[in-house]
Design a protein around this motif. Sequence first.
Motif, PDB file in Angstrom:
ATOM      1  N   UNK A  45       0.828  -1.199   0.000  1.00 16.38           N
ATOM      2  CA  UNK A  45       0.000   0.000   0.000  1.00 16.38           C
ATOM      3  C   UNK A  45       0.866   1.255   0.000  1.00 16.38           C
ATOM      4  N   UNK A  46       1.938   1.247   0.790  1.00 17.89           N
ATOM      5  CA  UNK A  46       2.835   2.398   0.829  1.00 17.89           C
ATOM      6  C   UNK A  46       3.535   2.605  -0.507  1.00 17.89           C
ATOM      7  N   UNK A  47       3.889   1.524  -1.179  1.00 19.35           N
ATOM      8  CA  UNK A  47       4.554   1.637  -2.492  1.00 19.35           C
ATOM      9  C   UNK A  47       3.679   2.372  -3.500  1.00 19.35           C
ATOM     10  N   UNK A  48       2.359   2.192  -3.359  1.00 12.45           N
ATOM     11  CA  UNK A  48       1.443   2.782  -4.341  1.00 12.45           C
ATOM     12  C   UNK A  48       1.301   4.285  -4.167  1.00 12.45           C
ATOM     13  N   UNK A  49       1.799   4.830  -3.046  1.00 11.47           N
ATOM     14  CA  UNK A  49       1.652   6.259  -2.775  1.00 11.47           C
ATOM     15  C   UNK A  49       2.879   7.023  -3.252  1.00 11.47           C
ATOM     16  N   UNK A 105       6.474  -1.157  19.956  1.00 11.86           N
ATOM     17  CA  UNK A 105       5.139  -1.752  19.974  1.00 11.86           C
ATOM     18  C   UNK A 105       4.174  -0.771  19.314  1.00 11.86           C
ATOM     19  N   UNK A 106       3.299  -1.271  18.449  1.00 14.70           N
ATOM     20  CA  UNK A 106       2.312  -0.398  17.828  1.00 14.70           C
ATOM     21  C   UNK A 106       0.940  -1.060  17.872  1.00 14.70           C
ATOM     22  N   UNK A 107      -0.087  -0.220  17.972  1.00 11.91           N
ATOM     23  CA  UNK A 107      -1.446  -0.725  18.049  1.00 11.91           C
ATOM     24  C   UNK A 107      -2.431   0.392  18.287  1.00 11.91           C
ATOM     25  N   UNK A 164      -3.362  10.257  14.846  1.00 12.33           N
ATOM     26  CA  UNK A 164      -4.738  10.564  14.465  1.00 12.33           C
ATOM     27  C   UNK A 164      -4.855  10.404  12.951  1.00 12.33           C
ATOM     28  N   UNK A 165      -5.919   9.758  12.516  1.00 12.82           N
ATOM     29  CA  UNK A 165      -6.213   9.677  11.086  1.00 12.82           C
ATOM     30  C   UNK A 165      -7.553  10.348  10.830  1.00 12.82           C
ATOM     31  N   UNK A 166      -7.540  11.340   9.955  1.00 13.56           N
ATOM     32  CA  UNK A 166      -8.735  12.131   9.671  1.00 13.56           C
ATOM     33  C   UNK A 166      -9.375  11.622   8.390  1.00 13.56           C
ATOM     34  N   UNK A 167     -10.643  11.243   8.472  1.00 16.58           N
ATOM     35  CA  UNK A 167     -11.400  10.763   7.318  1.00 16.58           C
ATOM     36  C   UNK A 167     -12.690  11.569   7.240  1.00 16.58           C
ATOM     37  N   UNK A 168     -12.963  12.123   6.072  1.00 18.33           N
ATOM     38  CA  UNK A 168     -14.156  12.967   5.878  1.00 18.33           C
ATOM     39  C   UNK A 168     -14.207  14.081   6.913  1.00 18.33           C
ATOM     40  N   UNK A 169     -13.047  14.706   7.153  1.00 16.68           N
ATOM     41  CA  UNK A 169     -12.909  15.860   8.040  1.00 16.68           C
ATOM     42  C   UNK A 169     -13.162  15.544   9.508  1.00 16.68           C
ATOM     43  N   UNK A 170     -13.156  14.269   9.882  1.00 15.33           N
ATOM     44  CA  UNK A 170     -13.320  13.881  11.281  1.00 15.33           C
ATOM     45  C   UNK A 170     -12.245  12.879  11.677  1.00 15.33           C
ATOM     46  N   UNK A 174      -9.481   5.673  17.564  1.00 19.90           N
ATOM     47  CA  UNK A 174      -8.176   5.020  17.495  1.00 19.90           C
ATOM     48  C   UNK A 174      -8.284   3.542  17.172  1.00 19.90           C
ATOM     49  N   UNK A 175      -9.409   2.905  17.543  1.00 17.71           N
ATOM     50  CA  UNK A 175      -9.579   1.485  17.259  1.00 17.71           C
ATOM     51  C   UNK A 175      -9.560   1.217  15.759  1.00 17.71           C
ATOM     52  N   UNK A 176      -9.947   2.201  14.954  1.00 18.88           N
ATOM     53  CA  UNK A 176      -9.966   2.026  13.500  1.00 18.88           C
ATOM     54  C   UNK A 176      -8.577   1.941  12.899  1.00 18.88           C
ATOM     55  N   UNK A 177      -7.558   2.344  13.672  1.00 21.57           N
ATOM     56  CA  UNK A 177      -6.197   2.258  13.154  1.00 21.57           C
ATOM     57  C   UNK A 177      -5.769   0.812  12.902  1.00 21.57           C
ATOM     58  N   UNK A 178      -6.490  -0.144  13.480  1.00 21.10           N
ATOM     59  CA  UNK A 178      -6.197  -1.546  13.183  1.00 21.10           C
ATOM     60  C   UNK A 178      -6.312  -1.844  11.694  1.00 21.10           C
ATOM     61  N   UNK A 179      -7.129  -1.054  11.007  1.00 22.13           N
ATOM     62  CA  UNK A 179      -7.347  -1.257   9.577  1.00 22.13           C
ATOM     63  C   UNK A 179      -6.341  -0.487   8.723  1.00 22.13           C
ATOM     64  N   UNK A 180      -5.378   0.162   9.368  1.00 20.17           N
ATOM     65  CA  UNK A 180      -4.405   0.981   8.631  1.00 20.17           C
ATOM     66  C   UNK A 180      -2.984   0.557   9.002  1.00 20.17           C
ATOM     67  N   UNK A 181      -2.628  -0.671   8.694  1.00 21.28           N
ATOM     68  CA  UNK A 181      -1.278  -1.137   8.995  1.00 21.28           C
ATOM     69  C   UNK A 181      -0.236  -0.311   8.252  1.00 21.28           C
ATOM     70  N   UNK A 182      -0.631   0.238   7.100  1.00 24.89           N
ATOM     71  CA  UNK A 182       0.300   1.060   6.327  1.00 24.89           C
ATOM     72  C   UNK A 182       0.741   2.281   7.136  1.00 24.89           C
TER      73      UNK A 182
END
Length: 402
Positions: A45-49, A105-107, A164-170, A174-182
């Motif tokens: 995923x990172x390579x594609x950016x 450690x990350x999570x 912090x990851x901002x999606x649609x201006x919000x 933090x639990x959603x970061x599990x879906x962003x291993x990149x």
Amino acid sequence: MKKNVLVAMSIVLSLSFSSSSFADNSSKKADIIFLDNEVEKAVKELRSRSSDEEATKLLKKFNPQGSSSENNTNQIAVNFDDISSNPSYSKRAIQHFKKGGIIYFYGSDIKLSDVESLLGIVVEERPNHKSSDKGAIISSEEEKWQIVGIDPNNPRKPYLRQIKNVVSDKAEPSINLKNHRDIFVQEVMSIVNEAPFKSNDISILDYSSDPNVASKYNITKTIYQNSTKVFYQNVFWILHQNKESDSDPNYDYFYIEHSVETNFYNGARVFSTSSGGSGNTYDIIHSLPYSTDIQRDFAPKSTSSSSVFTVALPWAVQWQFSLNSSASLTSTGSQSTGISKFSWKPTWSQSWLQYPATYKPGTAWASKGSSTAAINLEEYIVYTYDSKTYSDTSTQEVRYYY
């Protein structure tokens, strides 16, 4: 004057919003082993950016590898969200740590107490105001982090990061970061690139009569916009007590050195919307929470344009810091409210503040001689990204028990 101490500090972060490929020759890169079954997908995923400036640079320098690798690298990264379901991660992390290796450690939410339990160490004392332990630096409550770096040679100086990851201006939970291993892979590479444990002994003020009674380092955070990194901040603070000039039986004298390193990425800016430097700002605020305390002074003072700023406080205390280019500063303070505020803006001739930059304002005050010195530190940013304006606030509550 009473000398025994306990320090309490809590950090509150809030956000409000208004609106590359791998080089083929990986043998020349520094390896980072990730104990994570999805690291290869994250790297892809990172390579594609290709437009992400930091991700592209990091992938040219580092070689993130999966948990099956037997590489003898000195530093590994461990997915803490999956550690309970993968006993091999725990075993390998403990073995690596005992051999003198650095671990990140990350999570989604990591507490220092969980890391301590896993590694069998003490990183930070827990609050216990009835305790007879003295000289400890403690947090008033358990903070949750997204990355915790531990060096076995100095485990009491961890590297702490909130993301912090901002999606649609919000800001996403933090639990959603599990879906962003990149994001995690990029952040670990970014931290390793800083080499924080090689420079953990930060040069600080040291007046012979003014001991450094408390300090906290590497309080970091990053902000992403739809998984694209836009902002980085690293805070450390050092609390000094002046005793040479203190003959007042009712007050104790303190001053704080508040250092804030900032950087922007991928087009985000503290932007000037019109001539005269109006528009976005970067503010640092110091406030005394106890009405019995008295603000003595604050610095640096206002200037329409300068790249060098002098912090001159009572008791012959002085230091300087420099920015990469000139900026406009408006400083205000009030003894009645106990609040000092430092607002940096672009000068009339600039379009935006230049980054990276490190700000080091200070405030001095007289603390009512009970048993607690207290000051709240706040960093507030208004910035522009992708034609929209966003704001972010961080706060550290410093409490010194003596």
